[in-house]
Scaffold this motif. Sequence first.
Motif, short mmCIF file in Angstrom:
data_model
loop_
_atom_site.label_atom_id
_atom_site.label_comp_id
_atom_site.label_asym_id
_atom_site.label_seq_id
_atom_site.Cartn_x
_atom_site.Cartn_y
_atom_site.Cartn_z
N ALA A 1 0.86 -1.19 0.00
CA ALA A 1 0.00 0.00 0.00
C ALA A 1 0.89 1.24 0.00
N VAL A 2 0.82 2.00 -1.08
CA VAL A 2 1.68 3.19 -1.17
C VAL A 2 1.01 4.33 -0.40
N SER A 3 1.63 4.68 0.72
CA SER A 3 1.01 5.61 1.68
C SER A 3 1.60 7.00 1.61
N LYS A 4 2.31 7.32 0.53
CA LYS A 4 2.83 8.69 0.38
C LYS A 4 1.65 9.66 0.36
N GLY A 5 1.79 10.75 1.10
CA GLY A 5 0.72 11.74 1.14
C GLY A 5 -0.47 11.34 2.00
N GLU B 1 6.68 3.98 1.15
CA GLU B 1 6.88 5.43 1.20
C GLU B 1 7.95 5.80 0.17
N ASN B 2 7.85 7.02 -0.35
CA ASN B 2 8.83 7.41 -1.36
C ASN B 2 9.67 8.62 -0.97
N ARG B 3 9.42 9.12 0.25
CA ARG B 3 10.22 10.25 0.72
C ARG B 3 10.73 9.96 2.12
N PHE C 1 10.74 1.06 0.99
CA PHE C 1 11.12 2.36 0.44
C PHE C 1 11.08 2.25 -1.08
N ILE C 2 10.19 3.02 -1.71
CA ILE C 2 9.95 2.83 -3.15
C ILE C 2 10.39 4.00 -4.00
N GLY C 3 10.85 5.08 -3.35
CA GLY C 3 11.19 6.29 -4.12
C GLY C 3 12.67 6.39 -4.43
N LEU D 1 13.63 -7.38 -9.26
CA LEU D 1 13.64 -6.16 -10.07
C LEU D 1 12.36 -5.35 -9.85
N MET D 2 12.46 -4.08 -10.16
CA MET D 2 11.31 -3.17 -10.05
C MET D 2 11.29 -2.26 -11.27
N THR D 3 10.09 -1.89 -11.72
CA THR D 3 10.01 -0.88 -12.78
C THR D 3 8.77 -0.01 -12.61
N ILE D 4 8.87 1.19 -13.16
CA ILE D 4 7.74 2.11 -13.27
C ILE D 4 7.58 2.40 -14.77
N PRO D 5 6.45 2.00 -15.35
CA PRO D 5 6.29 2.23 -16.79
C PRO D 5 5.91 3.69 -17.07
N GLY E 1 3.41 -2.74 -11.19
CA GLY E 1 1.95 -2.57 -11.15
C GLY E 1 1.56 -1.51 -10.15
N MET E 2 0.76 -0.51 -10.61
CA MET E 2 0.26 0.56 -9.77
C MET E 2 -1.26 0.60 -9.94
N SER E 3 -1.90 1.61 -9.36
CA SER E 3 -3.38 1.62 -9.35
C SER E 3 -3.99 1.43 -10.73
N GLY E 4 -3.38 2.02 -11.75
CA GLY E 4 -4.00 1.99 -13.07
C GLY E 4 -3.79 0.69 -13.84
N VAL F 1 2.70 -5.65 -5.96
CA VAL F 1 2.10 -4.51 -6.65
C VAL F 1 2.11 -3.33 -5.69
N ARG F 2 2.43 -2.16 -6.21
CA ARG F 2 2.52 -0.94 -5.39
C ARG F 2 1.30 -0.07 -5.70
N VAL F 3 0.31 -0.16 -4.83
CA VAL F 3 -0.97 0.49 -5.11
C VAL F 3 -1.23 1.61 -4.11
N GLY F 4 -1.40 2.83 -4.62
CA GLY F 4 -1.66 3.98 -3.76
C GLY F 4 -3.08 4.49 -3.89
N SER F 5 -3.33 5.23 -4.95
CA SER F 5 -4.61 5.95 -5.05
C SER F 5 -5.83 5.03 -5.05
N ALA F 6 -5.75 3.85 -5.58
CA ALA F 6 -6.91 2.95 -5.59
C ALA F 6 -7.32 2.55 -4.17
C1 LIG Z 1 3.05 6.73 -6.08
C2 LIG Z 1 3.74 5.51 -6.47
C3 LIG Z 1 3.04 4.31 -6.70
C4 LIG Z 1 1.52 4.22 -6.57
O1 LIG Z 1 0.87 4.93 -7.56
P1 LIG Z 1 -0.75 4.89 -7.66
O2 LIG Z 1 -1.01 5.22 -9.07
O3 LIG Z 1 -1.24 5.91 -6.70
O4 LIG Z 1 -1.17 3.54 -7.29
C5 LIG Z 1 3.75 3.19 -7.04
N1 LIG Z 1 5.09 3.21 -7.15
C6 LIG Z 1 5.82 4.32 -6.94
C7 LIG Z 1 7.29 4.28 -7.08
C8 LIG Z 1 5.17 5.51 -6.59
O5 LIG Z 1 5.89 6.61 -6.38
#
Ligand SMILES: *Cc1c(COP(=O)(O)O)cnc(C)c1O
Length: 232
Positions: free
Chosen positions: A35-39, A58-60, A79-81, A161-165, A204-207, A220-225
């Motif tokens: 659960a991405v709890s940033k903010g 958290e990313n900060r 730590f994901i940031g 491994l990790m990626t952000i598309p 994988g993120m919310s979208g 999966v790193r899910v925040g806003s959902a």
């Molecule tokens: C914010 C963030 C997410 C989550 O994004 P959502 O679209 O809110 O699910 C996942 N990974 C990283 C690295 C982020 O900074």
Amino acid sequence: MMGLELADNIAAVRRNIADAALAAGRDPGAIRLVAVSKGVDAATIQRAAGLGLTDFGENRVQEGRTKRPVIQEAVTWHFIGHLQSNKVKYVLGQYAMLHSLDRMSLARELSKRLERQRLELDCLVQVNVAREAVKHGLEPDRALPFVDAVRRLPGICVVGLMTIPPFSEDAEASRPHYRGLRLLAHEIAARQWPGVGMDQLSMGMSGDYPVAIAEGATMVRVGSALFRGDDR
Ligand SMILES: *Cc1c(COP(=O)(O)O)cnc(C)c1O
């Protein structure tokens, strides 16, 4: 954010994870929801933990430092940031996993401090599969030699491994990037380097997390959902 809404969000995400896993012939229990709890304020994190979430990202560094001590439940922090080398000291012993190991200077600083404190840290190597100029992460071609170098550093345990598309409204647009990450992990795993694990794929993120699960995500790193609500 109302507790009921949070509970509904958590239930919906869990259901989607299970559906995506079963559709792919995978065990839903093999996918960890981070659960991405940033903010998100500490009280809401606390409530989410009470509702059964176990892993938070958290990313900060600074935000994590103020919120984490408030949380009573025993949860696992990721730590994901992007991590600056001069902030490494705030991560060691505080986070169970670093998802964003992406350069040698950071690896050296981490290793130096880990060795001094006789600690180990599970790390994911962040790969910029799409080769976006603005994103952090290693170029895919650099990932294998990077893992080969990092595995020799004390204290750092590479576990995957990790990626952000690139951002897209279309979840399917992420699929080639997630597939690319999985194939890269296979390629590195085939080396059978001692001490290097390639079992974890943080993608994988919310979208797009169902697509990531179809392509083999184990985290999966899910925040806003989860946390979207009136107060955000
Ligand atoms: C914010 C963030 C997410 C989550 O994004 P959502 O679209 O809110 O699910 C996942 N990974 C990283 C690295 C982020 O900074």
